[in-house]
Design a protein around this motif. Structure first.
Motif, PDB file in Angstrom:
ATOM      1  N   VAL A   1       0.860  -1.190   0.000  1.00 11.11           N
ATOM      2  CA  VAL A   1       0.000   0.000   0.000  1.00 11.11           C
ATOM      3  C   VAL A   1       0.896   1.239   0.000  1.00 11.11           C
TER       4      VAL A   1
ATOM      5  N   GLU B   1      -2.640   5.928  -0.871  1.00 14.63           N
ATOM      6  CA  GLU B   1      -3.765   5.010  -0.647  1.00 14.63           C
ATOM      7  C   GLU B   1      -4.156   4.983   0.827  1.00 14.63           C
ATOM      8  N   VAL B   2      -3.172   5.017   1.714  1.00 12.22           N
ATOM      9  CA  VAL B   2      -3.462   5.060   3.148  1.00 12.22           C
ATOM     10  C   VAL B   2      -4.172   6.365   3.488  1.00 12.22           C
TER      11      VAL B   2
ATOM     12  N   ASP C   1      -6.113   8.118   1.473  1.00  8.71           N
ATOM     13  CA  ASP C   1      -7.487   7.992   0.986  1.00  8.71           C
ATOM     14  C   ASP C   1      -8.333   7.163   1.950  1.00  8.71           C
ATOM     15  N   LEU C   2      -7.762   6.088   2.495  1.00 13.72           N
ATOM     16  CA  LEU C   2      -8.490   5.267   3.464  1.00 13.72           C
ATOM     17  C   LEU C   2      -8.778   6.051   4.745  1.00 13.72           C
ATOM     18  N   ASP C   3      -7.829   6.865   5.181  1.00 15.63           N
ATOM     19  CA  ASP C   3      -8.055   7.698   6.373  1.00 15.63           C
ATOM     20  C   ASP C   3      -9.220   8.659   6.155  1.00 15.63           C
TER      21      ASP C   3
ATOM     22  N   ALA D   1     -11.732   8.297   4.024  1.00 16.15           N
ATOM     23  CA  ALA D   1     -12.979   7.520   3.955  1.00 16.15           C
ATOM     24  C   ALA D   1     -13.424   7.095   5.353  1.00 16.15           C
ATOM     25  N   LEU D   2     -12.464   6.712   6.194  1.00 18.30           N
ATOM     26  CA  LEU D   2     -12.793   6.308   7.561  1.00 18.30           C
ATOM     27  C   LEU D   2     -13.335   7.497   8.353  1.00 18.30           C
TER      28      LEU D   2
END
Length: 141
Positions: free
Chosen positions: A91, A95-96, A98-100, A102-103
């Motif tokens: 990853v 990308e990390v 983007d995940l943060d 979204a979370l």
């Protein structure tokens, strides 16, 4: 040196002194002495012949060592390629991130749903209390 070469050498030196001067003649004499001294001692023989400096066994050992180095480099190249493939599957920072994001959005939505369900729960409790009071008032009448 033989006796026949001596007059030629003397004539050469005299001619050199007359044309180039005593300093150039001295340099020429020193160079001639060095050349013939090195030739007589065999120093020039080692320069021209590689066999007298390094023997065949040592050359074979060097060739074997070079082959071993080539094999090791091939092995290292394969391992580096394997690590690079592994890095491609990992990853990335973006990308990390983007995940943060979204979370964080999901947490916001869950907080809104919790507030809405709490308000709905309070409304249901008020309606239940009202209905219980109505039923109690109906019994008492």
């Amino acid at each position: 040196m033989n006796a026949a070469a001596m007059p030629d050498t003397n004539a050469f030196l005299m001619n050199l002194v007359e044309q180039a001067g005593p300093v150039a003649a001295g340099i020429a004499v020193v160079l001639l002495i060095l050349f013939f001294g090195l030739k007589w001692s065999g120093a020039f023989a080692m320069i021209g012949s590689g066999k007298s400096v390094i023997d065949n066994e040592r050359l074979d050992q060097l060739a074997t060592g070079i082959e071993n180095i080539g094999e090791r480099l091939g092995s290292i190249e394969g391992r580096v390629a394997h690590v690079e493939r592994g890095l491609d599957d990992r990853v990335r920072r973006s990308e990390v991130h983007d995940l943060d994001i979204a979370l964080a959005r999901m947490e916001g939505r869950l907080d809104m749903m919790a507030a809405a369900s709490q308000a709905t729960g309070a409304s249901v409790t008020r309606i239940e209390d009202y209905l219980l009071q109505l039923s109690q008032n109906a019994k008492n009448k």
